[in-house]
Each structure stands twice: as structure tokens, then as C-alpha cells.
Design a protein around this motif. Structure first.
Motif, PDB file in Angstrom:
ATOM      1  N   ALA A 176      39.180  54.364  32.076  1.00  0.00           N
ATOM      2  CA  ALA A 176      40.095  52.998  32.280  1.00  0.00           C
ATOM      3  C   ALA A 176      41.278  52.957  31.480  1.00  0.00           C
ATOM      4  CB  ALA A 176      39.551  51.677  31.757  1.00  0.00           C
ATOM      5  N   PHE A 177      42.590  52.458  32.167  1.00  0.00           N
ATOM      6  CA  PHE A 177      43.744  52.589  31.670  1.00  0.00           C
ATOM      7  C   PHE A 177      44.465  51.263  31.706  1.00  0.00           C
ATOM      8  CE2 PHE A 177      48.442  53.441  32.229  1.00  0.00           C
ATOM      9  CZ  PHE A 177      48.567  54.120  31.073  1.00  0.00           C
ATOM     10  N   THR A 178      45.175  50.672  30.771  1.00  0.00           N
ATOM     11  CA  THR A 178      45.803  49.383  30.795  1.00  0.00           C
ATOM     12  C   THR A 178      47.322  49.699  31.319  1.00  0.00           C
ATOM     13  OG1 THR A 178      44.374  48.564  29.102  1.00  0.00           O
ATOM     14  CG2 THR A 178      46.289  47.399  29.659  1.00  0.00           C
ATOM     15  N   GLN A 179      47.712  48.759  32.417  1.00  0.00           N
ATOM     16  CA  GLN A 179      49.167  48.977  32.747  1.00  0.00           C
ATOM     17  C   GLN A 179      49.968  47.914  32.160  1.00  0.00           C
ATOM     18  OE1 GLN A 179      49.912  51.307  35.332  1.00  0.00           O
ATOM     19  NE2 GLN A 179      47.765  51.899  35.612  1.00  0.00           N
ATOM     20  N   TRP A 180      51.043  48.409  31.723  1.00  0.00           N
ATOM     21  CA  TRP A 180      52.179  47.306  30.954  1.00  0.00           C
ATOM     22  C   TRP A 180      53.475  47.599  31.677  1.00  0.00           C
ATOM     23  CZ3 TRP A 180      50.370  43.810  28.262  1.00  0.00           C
ATOM     24  CH2 TRP A 180      49.083  43.953  27.741  1.00  0.00           C
ATOM     25  N   PRO A 181      54.243  46.456  32.004  1.00  0.00           N
ATOM     26  CA  PRO A 181      53.668  45.261  31.902  1.00  0.00           C
ATOM     27  C   PRO A 181      52.484  44.744  32.983  1.00  0.00           C
ATOM     28  CG  PRO A 181      55.618  45.234  33.185  1.00  0.00           C
ATOM     29  CD  PRO A 181      55.510  47.005  32.798  1.00  0.00           C
ATOM     30  N   GLY A 182      52.030  43.719  32.477  1.00  0.00           N
ATOM     31  CA  GLY A 182      50.956  43.024  33.133  1.00  0.00           C
ATOM     32  C   GLY A 182      49.669  42.942  32.635  1.00  0.00           C
ATOM     33  N   GLY A 183      49.398  44.033  31.977  1.00  0.00           N
ATOM     34  CA  GLY A 183      48.189  44.014  31.313  1.00  0.00           C
ATOM     35  C   GLY A 183      46.968  44.247  32.012  1.00  0.00           C
ATOM     36  N   VAL A 184      47.161  44.903  33.288  1.00  0.00           N
ATOM     37  CA  VAL A 184      46.128  45.207  34.253  1.00  0.00           C
ATOM     38  C   VAL A 184      45.338  46.532  33.880  1.00  0.00           C
ATOM     39  CG1 VAL A 184      45.469  45.615  36.795  1.00  0.00           C
ATOM     40  CG2 VAL A 184      47.349  43.980  36.101  1.00  0.00           C
ATOM     41  N   ALA A 185      43.782  46.298  33.660  1.00  0.00           N
ATOM     42  CA  ALA A 185      43.014  47.278  33.385  1.00  0.00           C
ATOM     43  C   ALA A 185      42.717  48.077  34.725  1.00  0.00           C
ATOM     44  CB  ALA A 185      42.043  46.931  32.727  1.00  0.00           C
TER      45      ALA A 185
END
Length: 233
Positions: A176-185
Motif C-alpha cells: 500500500a502507498f499513500t498518494q499526496w496530495p489527496g491522501g488516497v491509499a
């Protein structure tokens, strides 16, 4: 273009669930919200990358026509086309967005269809541009290869198809990886899906007649990255 069979990868593939949301008046929210923001972002991006009123465009995974309500007034009458897995979303977009805006004359019903296999042949149109925004973020990236093969015969030489993806660095792509901006996992094996540049390059190398270039950041609020596929003559 009536084949609506599909393997389920995300909630968007659940026709009963989508129909329930649409019946409840949630045709905007069920596709992820940000209706005005993302519709305008797609239209502005396409214009900045060469889309002109005389061009034909196919919106792949058009949902309830979030981009369509921005693009139909800009393009010459009849030049916007749309496909989506879910017929209810397309119908809701047409009845609740296109018709009230007085745009039905510029976007006839024959210009949209529901199917699960990226089939655009029934439109009998050669496309100059296409966009698949937030489509391959909800299914394994291998499906992009099927899409490129299916639409290739219907793009003019030099035609451009823009595709958004979630990217993850190679070292963490298997988790799992958290996308920034947005904080989508995002994840490599469940919705929302991410991929890597290496995997994209592998798909591009097998996609006959397409050349890939990575645009990357295009100001998407949830960090989806943009990739361009150009049809070779």
C-alpha cells in the motif's frame, strides 16, 4: 456495443449498487465527487494540449458526463462521444446534466453507449483525442493494454489518448502507498490500484501503433498522474 459483462475490480463494477445511487440522485457523488473541479480540469487540460472545436473526442469511462458537460459546449456539434461500463450513469448524466443545460442538440444519444470492453466501433468515427480519467485507477493496469488494442483502429494517425494512473515508486510498489496530495491509499492488487513506470513501459512496448510519453503532474487533486499515448501513422 451492448456487451456489458465485466470482471468486478471495484464498486464501480457493481451495477446494482450504481443503479441504487443513481436512483437516489447521487449520480455526481458516486463517481467520486469534485464535479465542477474535475470536469473543468479535464477540459482545460485537453484544450492546453491541442483540443480544438473541430476535433472528435472519445471520453472513456465517462460516468455521468462530468467532463462532457464542459466539453460538449466547446466542441463542434456531434464531436463529443462517451462510453462507460454503467448505462445508468450515462443516462443520468444525459437527462440530469446535458438536457437541462440545453446541450442535447450538440450531443445526440447515438454518441454514447455502455459496454465493458472499450468498444467504440459502433460510433463509426475516427477520433483525434481521447481521455480516460480515473478509469485505470480502478482496475489492474493490464486492462490498459486491452483498451489500447480496442480503440487503436479508431484513432487517426497523430491522435492522442490521455490516461490517468496512480504511480508508486518501485521500492514500495508491492504494498500500500499513500498518494499526496489527496491522501488516497493505493495498492497493487485492489481498488484503488497503483502501477509503476516500468509496468506502463511494458504495456506501451506491446501496444502496437502507440507511442507513450509520461506527462506526470497535471494538478489532479488526488495525485493521479497523466500519461499520453500517441497513435502512430
Amino acid at each position: 456495443m451492448s456487451d456489458t459483462s465485466a470482471q468486478a475490480f471495484s464498486p464501480y463494477d457493481d451495477t446494482e449498487l450504481i443503479n441504487k445511487h443513481v436512483a437516489g440522485g447521487n449520480h455526481r457523488d458516486v463517481i467520486g465527487g469534485l464535479w465542477d473541479e474535475l470536469g473543468a480540469l479535464q477540459a482545460d487540460f485537453l484544450k492546453a494540449n491541442g483540443l480544438r472545436p473541430q476535433h472528435t473526442l472519445i471520453d472513456i469511462g465517462a460516468g455521468s458526463l462530468r467532463a462532457g458537460v464542459k466539453l460538449v459546449p466547446y466542441l463542434d456539434s456531434g464531436n463529443y462521444y462517451a462510453i462507460d461500463l454503467q448505462a445508468a450513469l450515462l443516462e443520468a448524466g444525459y437527462v440530469r446534466e446535458i438536457e437541462p443545460a440545453g446541450l442535447a442538440g450538440r450531443f445526440p444519444r447515438g454518441n454514447f453507449a455502455a459496454n465493458a470492453v472499450f468498444d467504440v466501433s459502433g460510433f463509426r468515427c475516427m477520433f483525434d483525442f481521447g481521455i480516460a480519467q480515473s478509469v485505470f485507477t480502478h482496475m489492474p493496469i493490464a486492462r490498459l493494454g486491452a483498451c489500447l488494442s480496442s480503440v487503436a483502429p479508431h484513432f487517426r494517425p497523430g491522435g492522442q489518448l490521455f490516461v490517468t494512473v496512480f504511480l508508486a515508486p518501485p521500492g514500495v510498489a508491492d504494498k500500500a502507498f499513500t498518494q499526496w496530495p489527496g491522501g488516497v491509499a493505493t495498492s497493487p492488487d485492489r481498488d484503488p490500484f497503483h502501477t509503476t513506470l516500468h509496468d506502463l513501459q511494458g504495456i506501451a512496448s506491446q501496444a502496437s501503433g502507440w507511442q507513450m510519453s509520461v506527462i506526470g503532474n497535471w494538478a489532479h487533486p488526488r495525485n493521479q498522474q497523466m500519461v499520453r499515448f500517441t497513435r502512430q501513422g
